[in-house]
Design a protein around this motif. Structure first.
Motif: not given
Length: 408
Positions: A40, A82, A86, A89-90, A142, A144, A157
């Motif tokens: 991440s 994945r 995400n 990161r969110w 993706n 994020a 992305r």
């Protein structure tokens, strides 16, 4: 005495077994979480909201019950990793920017309909109007931003998605003909609720009945609320609301009531196609999906499971439609009308939603139609009889709706 060919075959089998064993270790709960936090790039080591982790454990039980191929294990590992990255990161961005959850995404236009019923065409046709917010593949895969990505410039992305679509385009006999993947093309929003690990559509690529039985006990507002959060996140990244989101997901067909609960100002449009045609095409697509899941799928077995799955969802739609009545904005359009009178369907959808009809939007839709003729990437054949089915058998399996939608 072993021949050289026997020796090579044995060595290959040993390599495959070793890779499969490594992937199964990577799909262990703690191992996968450790990998996700490391990838991440956030420095985080735990989730603020751990409520979804029991769902993840359910998903990671699937390869224990199903004999997935190496490619099937690779797909499950890559997707699960994945989705976790995400989410991490969110959460990191949400901690810095709690205003993300103030974004208004309550009014999407939602395309319903079973797979292979013209929903992709309808979604992309409607999404060409600049008044709506589309869902390109790069966003859905993706949501994020990547580490060090400049806000407002999602090019990393986009490039990642372009590499993925190139792989898909060169895999399988006809999958790209059935569903064109491209980084900037609007695509299914199903990729996001799957990341909550409690979504019934997990079954479509990993058909584990135990998981499906459990997922059907879950209140579907759970994965759909995660979808709402990601739409808020994406909208915030783009600088705020630019119009309603234009969503498409065959899975939403059987969860219209839950969608309306999570998105109370939504407008729905469903493409209704003759179910014998829909299922014949779905069987072909299902086979191309499952050759990436199993070494030796049993097509006729999975056609029965495909029919069971979608008849359950479509009958759920009809029950919800009857219960919701006039409390919901819903346009029902036969497939042939979606193909031959797309502008008429679009006008009706926009009017129901209260979205202005503009010359600019109409011109964009007309141009999309010119640029995307039917079967532009080629045709492919399918016959129900090849899968052990008849049109009558499909209609009987779906019940009254099978006869209601006949010839549409």
């Amino acid at each position: 005495m072993l021949t050289q060919q026997d020796a090579r075959r044995a060595a290959t089998q040993d390599d495959v077994s070793s890779e499969a064993a490594g992937l199964r270790r990577a799909l262990k709960f703690e191992v996968l979480l450790d990998e996700a936090f490391a990838e991440s790039g956030t420095g985080r080591t735990d989730f603020r909201d751990r409520g979804f982790l029991s769902n993840l454990e359910r998903v990671l039980e699937i390869p224990i019950r199903l004999d997935l191929s190496v490619r099937g294990l690779q797909g499950m590992h890559a997707n699960s990793l994945r989705w976790l990255v995400n989410r991490i990161r969110w959460e990191a961005d949400l901690e810095k920017h709690p205003e993300i959850l103030e974004e208004d995404v309550s009014d999407p236009i939602v395309v319903l309909g079973l797979p292979r019923s013209g929903t992709t065409k309808l979604q992309r046709f409607l999404s060409s109007d600049p008044a709506v917010q589309s869902t390109p593949a790069w966003m859905m895969w993706n949501p994020a931003p990547f580490p060090n990505e400049e806000r407002g410039n999602p090019q990393p992305r986009v490039e990642w998605a372009a590499r993925m679509t190139s792989i898909v385009a060169n895999t399988g006999e006809s999958y790209q003909k059935m569903h064109e993947f491209a980084a900037h093309e609007p695509d299914e929003s199903s990729f996001i609720p799957l990341a909550n690990f409690d979504y019934v559509m997990q079954y479509t690529t990993a058909p584990d009945q135990v998981y499906l039985d459990w997922a059907r006990t879950v209140n579907r507002t759970s994965p759909l609320t995660y979808l709402k959060r990601m739409l808020q996140y994406l909208q915030w990244q783009q600088g705020g609301k630019r119009g309603p989101w234009l969503l498409k997901n065959p899975g939403h067909t059987g969860e219209m009531a839950e969608m309306a609960e999570v998105f109370p100002r939504a407008t729905f449009v469903i493409s209704q196609r003759d179910l014998a045609s829909t299922m014949g095409s779905s069987f072909r697509m299902m086979n191309e999906i499952l050759v990436n899941t199993f070494d030796d799928p049993v097509p006729r077995r999975y056609t029965r499971e495909t029919v069971d799955y979608w008849s359950y969802e479509l009958n759920r739609y009809h029950m919800q439609r009857a219960a919701l009545g006039n409390s919901i904005r819903l346009i029902e359009a036969p497939y042939q009308r979606c193909v031959n009178d797309g502008l008429g369907v679009a006008r009706e959808v926009f009017a129901a939603h209260g979205l202005p009809w503009t010359r600019e939007g109409e011109a964009a839709m007309r141009q999309w139609d010119i640029d995307n003729p039917r079967h532009k990437l080629g045709t492919y054949g399918y016959k129900l009889e090849d899968w052990g089915w008849t049109a009558e058998g499909i209609e009987n399996a779906f019940g009254p709706v099978g006869r209601e939608w006949r010839g549409r």
